[in-house]
Design a protein around this motif. Sequence first.
Motif: not given
Length: 215
Positions: A20, A22, A31, A33-35
């Motif tokens: 969590n 950057k 990449d 995470p999208k969720t």
Amino acid sequence: MSNLNLFATNGKKILGVTSNYKSLIKVLKIDPPKTLDVFMKPSTSYITEGPIVIPKGFSVNQEIELGVVIGKKAKKVCEQEAMDYIGGYCAGLDMTAVNKITEARSKGGPWTIAKGFDTATPVSKFIPKTSVPDPYKLQLWCSVNGKLRQDACTSDLLFNLAHIISFISSYITLEPNDMILTGAPPNFGPVKDKDVITGGIRDLVDIKFEVIEEK
């Protein structure tokens, strides 16, 4: 509101968020995470003093994180209201047995032992919400034997606190004294017998824990 100063004694659950920051995602070359990926740690892993005890055969990393202490019951909370459910904060260490996580990942298994062994969640004293005007301007730091490892600002969080609380409360009811570890910035690493971990949130709270290894 219950006595949140005793969150480590009265809290029923600890939830953690992975990948969590950057800057960590950049270091890992993955990449974003999208969720959210969320895991749980037992409340028996809390310590507020005394040594961190590494179980025999465990290879453990230290990871400093911002802990969010829930102040009132939160169920299916929208992001716009989520910050109202924060009672305060703490500095927390998410002690992680990397060899056990590697084993779990290879089998597609859970991380419970790797993240939840006794003494795996050392925490600072409670910081009231009123002492933190902006939770995205907090400087986390962690040193081992006086050598700085982690040093990062919460402005680097990928998923913000409101999103984290809203997402988790959509599936798991959060209760007063529950604590969420919001992710670790990069440069965490292994600790061993007789190491001393210091860290905290600059200008707010410091922690210090010795490490011992089970023989």
